[in-house]
Design a protein around this motif. Structure first.
Motif, PDB file in Angstrom:
ATOM      1  N   VAL A  49       0.829  -1.206   0.000  1.00 34.84           N
ATOM      2  CA  VAL A  49       0.000   0.000   0.000  1.00 34.84           C
ATOM      3  C   VAL A  49       0.863   1.256   0.000  1.00 34.84           C
ATOM      4  O   VAL A  49       0.682   2.160  -0.826  1.00 34.84           O
ATOM      5  CB  VAL A  49      -0.959  -0.005   1.200  1.00 34.84           C
ATOM      6  CG1 VAL A  49      -1.722   1.316   1.279  1.00 34.84           C
ATOM      7  CG2 VAL A  49      -1.932  -1.168   1.109  1.00 34.84           C
ATOM      8  N   HIS A  50       1.809   1.335   0.921  1.00 35.10           N
ATOM      9  CA  HIS A  50       2.605   2.560   1.068  1.00 35.10           C
ATOM     10  C   HIS A  50       3.621   2.735  -0.054  1.00 35.10           C
ATOM     11  O   HIS A  50       4.179   3.827  -0.202  1.00 35.10           O
ATOM     12  CB  HIS A  50       3.301   2.571   2.421  1.00 35.10           C
ATOM     13  CG  HIS A  50       2.351   2.752   3.564  1.00 35.10           C
ATOM     14  ND1 HIS A  50       2.765   2.798   4.882  1.00 35.10           N
ATOM     15  CD2 HIS A  50       1.002   2.906   3.588  1.00 35.10           C
ATOM     16  CE1 HIS A  50       1.705   2.965   5.662  1.00 35.10           C
ATOM     17  NE2 HIS A  50       0.630   3.030   4.897  1.00 35.10           N
ATOM     18  N   GLY A  51       3.859   1.709  -0.825  1.00 37.72           N
ATOM     19  CA  GLY A  51       4.780   1.831  -1.941  1.00 37.72           C
ATOM     20  C   GLY A  51       4.107   2.120  -3.273  1.00 37.72           C
ATOM     21  O   GLY A  51       4.773   2.176  -4.303  1.00 37.72           O
ATOM     22  N   ASP A  52       2.785   2.332  -3.248  1.00 39.46           N
ATOM     23  CA  ASP A  52       2.034   2.528  -4.487  1.00 39.46           C
ATOM     24  C   ASP A  52       1.717   4.002  -4.696  1.00 39.46           C
ATOM     25  O   ASP A  52       1.529   4.767  -3.742  1.00 39.46           O
ATOM     26  CB  ASP A  52       0.741   1.719  -4.438  1.00 39.46           C
ATOM     27  CG  ASP A  52       0.050   1.678  -5.789  1.00 39.46           C
ATOM     28  OD1 ASP A  52       0.421   0.829  -6.617  1.00 39.46           O
ATOM     29  OD2 ASP A  52      -0.855   2.515  -6.016  1.00 39.46           O
ATOM     30  N   ALA A  53       1.599   4.398  -5.959  1.00 32.05           N
ATOM     31  CA  ALA A  53       1.323   5.796  -6.304  1.00 32.05           C
ATOM     32  C   ALA A  53      -0.060   6.256  -5.854  1.00 32.05           C
ATOM     33  O   ALA A  53      -0.323   7.460  -5.783  1.00 32.05           O
ATOM     34  CB  ALA A  53       1.458   5.988  -7.814  1.00 32.05           C
ATOM     35  N   SER A  54      -0.949   5.340  -5.522  1.00 33.10           N
ATOM     36  CA  SER A  54      -2.271   5.717  -5.026  1.00 33.10           C
ATOM     37  C   SER A  54      -2.193   6.477  -3.709  1.00 33.10           C
ATOM     38  O   SER A  54      -3.174   7.130  -3.306  1.00 33.10           O
ATOM     39  CB  SER A  54      -3.144   4.473  -4.847  1.00 33.10           C
ATOM     40  OG  SER A  54      -2.549   3.558  -3.937  1.00 33.10           O
ATOM     41  N   MET A  55      -1.047   6.422  -3.038  1.00 32.02           N
ATOM     42  CA  MET A  55      -0.867   7.155  -1.784  1.00 32.02           C
ATOM     43  C   MET A  55      -1.030   8.658  -1.971  1.00 32.02           C
ATOM     44  O   MET A  55      -1.402   9.369  -1.033  1.00 32.02           O
ATOM     45  CB  MET A  55       0.504   6.859  -1.194  1.00 32.02           C
ATOM     46  CG  MET A  55       0.631   5.477  -0.572  1.00 32.02           C
ATOM     47  SD  MET A  55      -0.241   5.335   1.004  1.00 32.02           S
ATOM     48  CE  MET A  55       0.871   6.241   2.075  1.00 32.02           C
ATOM     49  N   PHE A  56      -0.769   9.164  -3.169  1.00 32.10           N
ATOM     50  CA  PHE A  56      -0.938  10.597  -3.414  1.00 32.10           C
ATOM     51  C   PHE A  56      -2.399  10.994  -3.227  1.00 32.10           C
ATOM     52  O   PHE A  56      -2.702  12.028  -2.629  1.00 32.10           O
ATOM     53  CB  PHE A  56      -0.465  10.961  -4.821  1.00 32.10           C
ATOM     54  CG  PHE A  56       1.029  11.014  -4.971  1.00 32.10           C
ATOM     55  CD1 PHE A  56       1.716  12.211  -4.828  1.00 32.10           C
ATOM     56  CD2 PHE A  56       1.763   9.864  -5.245  1.00 32.10           C
ATOM     57  CE1 PHE A  56       3.096  12.271  -4.960  1.00 32.10           C
ATOM     58  CE2 PHE A  56       3.146   9.911  -5.371  1.00 32.10           C
ATOM     59  CZ  PHE A  56       3.813  11.113  -5.222  1.00 32.10           C
ATOM     60  N   VAL A  57      -3.307  10.170  -3.747  1.00 30.43           N
ATOM     61  CA  VAL A  57      -4.729  10.451  -3.588  1.00 30.43           C
ATOM     62  C   VAL A  57      -5.150  10.222  -2.137  1.00 30.43           C
ATOM     63  O   VAL A  57      -5.865  11.025  -1.541  1.00 30.43           O
ATOM     64  CB  VAL A  57      -5.572   9.581  -4.535  1.00 30.43           C
ATOM     65  CG1 VAL A  57      -7.041   9.949  -4.428  1.00 30.43           C
ATOM     66  CG2 VAL A  57      -5.097   9.723  -5.976  1.00 30.43           C
ATOM     67  N   GLY A  58      -4.708   9.122  -1.566  1.00 30.38           N
ATOM     68  CA  GLY A  58      -5.080   8.805  -0.196  1.00 30.38           C
ATOM     69  C   GLY A  58      -4.593   9.831   0.806  1.00 30.38           C
ATOM     70  O   GLY A  58      -5.297  10.148   1.770  1.00 30.38           O
ATOM     71  N   GLY A  59      -3.414  10.381   0.581  1.00 34.91           N
ATOM     72  CA  GLY A  59      -2.887  11.377   1.508  1.00 34.91           C
ATOM     73  C   GLY A  59      -3.719  12.637   1.532  1.00 34.91           C
ATOM     74  O   GLY A  59      -3.990  13.195   2.609  1.00 34.91           O
ATOM     75  N   LEU A  60      -4.150  13.097   0.363  1.00 30.96           N
ATOM     76  CA  LEU A  60      -4.976  14.299   0.320  1.00 30.96           C
ATOM     77  C   LEU A  60      -6.346  14.032   0.923  1.00 30.96           C
ATOM     78  O   LEU A  60      -6.885  14.866   1.671  1.00 30.96           O
ATOM     79  CB  LEU A  60      -5.117  14.776  -1.129  1.00 30.96           C
ATOM     80  CG  LEU A  60      -5.907  16.066  -1.355  1.00 30.96           C
ATOM     81  CD1 LEU A  60      -5.375  17.208  -0.485  1.00 30.96           C
ATOM     82  CD2 LEU A  60      -5.866  16.460  -2.827  1.00 30.96           C
ATOM     83  N   ARG A  61      -6.910  12.876   0.654  1.00 32.17           N
ATOM     84  CA  ARG A  61      -8.188  12.520   1.250  1.00 32.17           C
ATOM     85  C   ARG A  61      -8.084  12.465   2.770  1.00 32.17           C
ATOM     86  O   ARG A  61      -8.974  12.911   3.492  1.00 32.17           O
ATOM     87  CB  ARG A  61      -8.630  11.172   0.687  1.00 32.17           C
ATOM     88  CG  ARG A  61     -10.104  10.826   0.932  1.00 32.17           C
ATOM     89  CD  ARG A  61     -10.278   9.787   2.001  1.00 32.17           C
ATOM     90  NE  ARG A  61     -11.628   9.224   1.998  1.00 32.17           N
ATOM     91  CZ  ARG A  61     -12.077   8.400   2.923  1.00 32.17           C
ATOM     92  NH1 ARG A  61     -11.295   8.033   3.931  1.00 32.17           N
ATOM     93  NH2 ARG A  61     -13.318   7.929   2.881  1.00 32.17           N
ATOM     94  N   ALA A  62      -6.980  11.942   3.286  1.00 33.43           N
ATOM     95  CA  ALA A  62      -6.787  11.863   4.735  1.00 33.43           C
ATOM     96  C   ALA A  62      -6.763  13.247   5.363  1.00 33.43           C
ATOM     97  O   ALA A  62      -7.359  13.475   6.424  1.00 33.43           O
ATOM     98  CB  ALA A  62      -5.492  11.112   5.053  1.00 33.43           C
ATOM     99  N   LEU A  63      -6.075  14.194   4.745  1.00 35.62           N
ATOM    100  CA  LEU A  63      -6.009  15.554   5.289  1.00 35.62           C
ATOM    101  C   LEU A  63      -7.397  16.194   5.350  1.00 35.62           C
ATOM    102  O   LEU A  63      -7.741  16.866   6.328  1.00 35.62           O
ATOM    103  CB  LEU A  63      -5.077  16.413   4.444  1.00 35.62           C
ATOM    104  CG  LEU A  63      -3.590  16.047   4.483  1.00 35.62           C
ATOM    105  CD1 LEU A  63      -2.815  16.903   3.490  1.00 35.62           C
ATOM    106  CD2 LEU A  63      -3.019  16.205   5.876  1.00 35.62           C
ATOM    107  N   LEU A  64      -8.185  15.992   4.310  1.00 40.34           N
ATOM    108  CA  LEU A  64      -9.532  16.561   4.294  1.00 40.34           C
ATOM    109  C   LEU A  64     -10.400  15.935   5.381  1.00 40.34           C
ATOM    110  O   LEU A  64     -11.127  16.637   6.100  1.00 40.34           O
ATOM    111  CB  LEU A  64     -10.164  16.358   2.922  1.00 40.34           C
ATOM    112  CG  LEU A  64      -9.526  17.124   1.762  1.00 40.34           C
ATOM    113  CD1 LEU A  64     -10.057  16.624   0.427  1.00 40.34           C
ATOM    114  CD2 LEU A  64      -9.751  18.628   1.904  1.00 40.34           C
ATOM    115  N   LEU A  65     -10.320  14.626   5.513  1.00 42.89           N
ATOM    116  CA  LEU A  65     -11.134  13.946   6.518  1.00 42.89           C
ATOM    117  C   LEU A  65     -10.703  14.324   7.927  1.00 42.89           C
ATOM    118  O   LEU A  65     -11.543  14.598   8.796  1.00 42.89           O
ATOM    119  CB  LEU A  65     -11.036  12.433   6.309  1.00 42.89           C
ATOM    120  CG  LEU A  65     -11.945  11.561   7.175  1.00 42.89           C
ATOM    121  CD1 LEU A  65     -13.412  11.900   6.945  1.00 42.89           C
ATOM    122  CD2 LEU A  65     -11.684  10.078   6.885  1.00 42.89           C
TER     123      LEU A  65
END
Length: 281
Positions: A49-65
């Motif tokens: 999970v942490h090595g995948d490029a999807s983390m860029f989307v997940g990180g921004l979603r986490a900040l908003l939540l």
């Protein structure tokens, strides 16, 4: 064929510099080259999970939540220079994730100790008059839940190799090790427990002026060169689209189910694939 290769290399260099910072190469070498035991074996879900490029989307979603908890947001507004130095915050976060996920145990422990030291110095009074402390176990738990939920959802939506249910539970269990080291009491270890714990926080979540300001900055006003603004708009739209409807109204974020299920989802896949292609140069 040389031009695409050189272009890809330049893109990779620029993206890595933004995410990892001026000491990125040194940090990367320390993470991967330092001998010794790691917290997580190479086949653990947290590494996928942490090595995948999807983390860029997940990180921004986490900040908003995360911004929906008034006390957590008060700590960010009062002590984090996210507007003046957003890239610095991103670089510190990415270094922490890299160290704790892939680094040697001694470096992972050092990274955790540094964060705990920062948390001890972050305290104050929220606009509603309530005191807050960044090392409050209740707030630490909220931040952890929002991150894990966001990273996992982004991976399952945009990841190169989504996890099966056993892998999803394994990811939540892996993150619990880091969370406990940070001071989170009894973090969830399955997706069912994660969902239940998130639901327990719903009555505490509200849209404050600080949260709406942060959301506006993150979604619309991030300091970027003109060339980077279109892909960032896709990133932001993809992150917003993964928020549940109840989380959007307090932040004044749109809910467009048809567009999100079609155009935004397709654009998000294209963007994440592009980032993944760039980072493997």
């Amino acid at each position: 064929m040389a031009f695409p290769h050189s272009l890809r290399t330049r893109l990779a260099t620029n993206l890595f510099a933004k995410v990892a910072g001026p000491n990125g190469a040194e940090t990367r070498a320390r993470v991967h080259d330092t001998p010794g035991p790691r917290w997580f074996a190479e086949d653990r879900p947290i590494r996928r999970v942490h090595g995948d490029a999807s983390m860029f989307v997940g990180g921004l979603r986490a900040l908003l939540l995360q911004s929906l908890h008034p006390l957590a947001m008060a700590g960010v507004a009062g002590h984090s220079d996210y507007r003046g130095d957003p890239w610095g915050r991103l670089q510190r976060t990415s270094a922490f994730l890299a160290m704790t996920t892939f680094g040697a145990e001694v470096d992972a422990r050092r990274a955790v100790d540094q964060v705990r030291g920062i948390h001890r110095r972050v305290h104050g009074t929220a606009p509603d008059g309530r005191p807050y402390r960044a090392d409050d176990p209740h707030l630490l738990t909220w931040v952890h839940l929002a991150e894990v939920d966001s990273f996992l959802l982004a991976h399952q939506t945009y990841g190169a190799r989504p996890l099966d249910q056993e892998g999803c539970d394994g990811y939540v269990a892996d993150t619990a090790r880091v969370a406990e080291a940070l001071g989170v009491p009894d973090p969830p270890r399955t997706t069912a427990d994660l969902a239940a714990r998130l639901a327990e926080y719903r009555p505490e979540l509200h849209g404050t002026a600080e949260a709406r300001e942060a959301a506006k900055f993150l979604v619309l006003k991030a300091p970027l060169p003109w060339a980077a603004r279109p892909p960032y708009a896709v990133l932001a739209a993809s992150a917003v689209a993964m928020l549940p409807p109840w989380a959007r109204l307090p932040l004044r974020l749109p809910y467009l189910p048809l567009a999100e299920a079609t155009a935004i989802r397709a654009a998000g896949h294209g963007l994440v694939r592009g980032i993944r292609w760039t980072l493997t140069a």
